[in-house]
Design an enzyme around this catalytic site. Sequence first.
Site, PDB file in Angstrom:
ATOM      1  N   CYS A  96      24.918 -34.747 -35.521  1.00 55.74           N
ATOM      2  CA  CYS A  96      24.299 -35.609 -34.515  1.00 55.74           C
ATOM      3  C   CYS A  96      25.020 -35.357 -33.191  1.00 55.74           C
ATOM      4  O   CYS A  96      26.244 -35.507 -33.115  1.00 55.74           O
ATOM      5  CB  CYS A  96      24.493 -37.064 -34.963  1.00 55.74           C
ATOM      6  SG  CYS A  96      23.972 -38.304 -33.774  1.00 55.74           S
ATOM      7  N   CYS A 155      19.494 -32.676 -29.388  1.00 57.71           N
ATOM      8  CA  CYS A 155      19.463 -33.757 -30.382  1.00 57.71           C
ATOM      9  C   CYS A 155      18.990 -33.129 -31.686  1.00 57.71           C
ATOM     10  O   CYS A 155      18.014 -32.368 -31.690  1.00 57.71           O
ATOM     11  CB  CYS A 155      18.487 -34.847 -29.928  1.00 57.71           C
ATOM     12  SG  CYS A 155      18.147 -36.106 -31.178  1.00 57.71           S
TER      13      CYS A 155
HETATM   14  N1  DGL Z   1      20.139 -36.832 -34.152  1.00 62.76           N
HETATM   15  C1  DGL Z   1      20.796 -37.594 -33.144  1.00 62.76           C
HETATM   16  C2  DGL Z   1      21.378 -36.662 -32.084  1.00 62.76           C
HETATM   17  O1  DGL Z   1      21.533 -35.481 -32.376  1.00 62.76           O
HETATM   18  C3  DGL Z   1      19.862 -38.632 -32.672  1.00 62.76           C
HETATM   19  C4  DGL Z   1      20.498 -39.669 -31.862  1.00 62.76           C
HETATM   20  C5  DGL Z   1      19.882 -41.009 -31.947  1.00 62.76           C
HETATM   21  O2  DGL Z   1      19.870 -41.587 -33.034  1.00 62.76           O
HETATM   22  O3  DGL Z   1      19.482 -41.498 -30.884  1.00 62.76           O
HETATM   23  O4  DGL Z   1      21.722 -37.048 -30.998  1.00 62.76           O
END
Ligand code: DGL
Length: 258
Positions: free
Chosen positions: A74, A183
């Site tokens: 993430c 993301c």
């Molecule tokens: N997959 C997360 C990232 O890479 C998502 C972030 C979120 O939950 O807003 O930032």
Amino acid sequence: MTNNYPIGLFDSGIGGTSIWNAIHHLLPNESTIYLADSKNAPYGQKTKAEIIALSYKNVEILLEQKCKLIVVACNTATTNAIKELREIYNVPFIGIEPAIKPAALNSKTQTIGILATKGTLNSALFNQTLDKYPTIKIVEQVGHGLVQLIENGAINSPEMNHLLHTYLQPMIDANIDYLVLGCSHYPYLIPQIRAILPPSIQIIDSGEAVARQTQFVLESNVGFTDAKISQHTFITNSDPKVLKDVLKNEYEVVERDF
Ligand code: DGL
């Protein structure tokens, strides 16, 4: 050096499975445990302190399962919490950050676009990376609403298409030649994004780079498995349907409160 314990991964939800795919592709014999903290998604709108607290909670669970290495799958958790995680826990961490470097080094228009969460774009770590490329024009866009739609299984919805058009048109107008997906949820949007962007604009995500870095750390100081068959556990604290869908129903998903 052999080490048969699993690799742990966590994300605010299902997005980190894009990283899991890259790791599994490169290291098919390694077993994994994936935590989808979908109950607390999105992380991108939360404060740094909240993101750190959630990251600690996820890491504790992965350490209970004896993970030999943890991939923070993430961008938001990496850019806000990886320093704090490394200060507290002994296990090696691999983070994921927007792939600014290859885009900046290869851009002919000297203009690149980046789509990421507010938490990532506002983080000190991300801004330190940007400072390394002072001559590159960066068109930043927060992907408001995208993670929620993906978590709700609305990847192919008209609302998604509308949001993507709104976010990408200013980048097209600014003459970007690279779009960085900052993301781990966004690789699931590549078909829709591809349909909006002119073919000359390249899309970059960080999955392969994270997989290569994982391989490097296993090789240099953790150890590869010598197992011939890998085992994969996916754990979610929300409705498992969307996670099962992105895994094409090929793996069992465990529902657990955490
Ligand atoms: N997959 C997360 C990232 O890479 C998502 C972030 C979120 O939950 O807003 O930032």
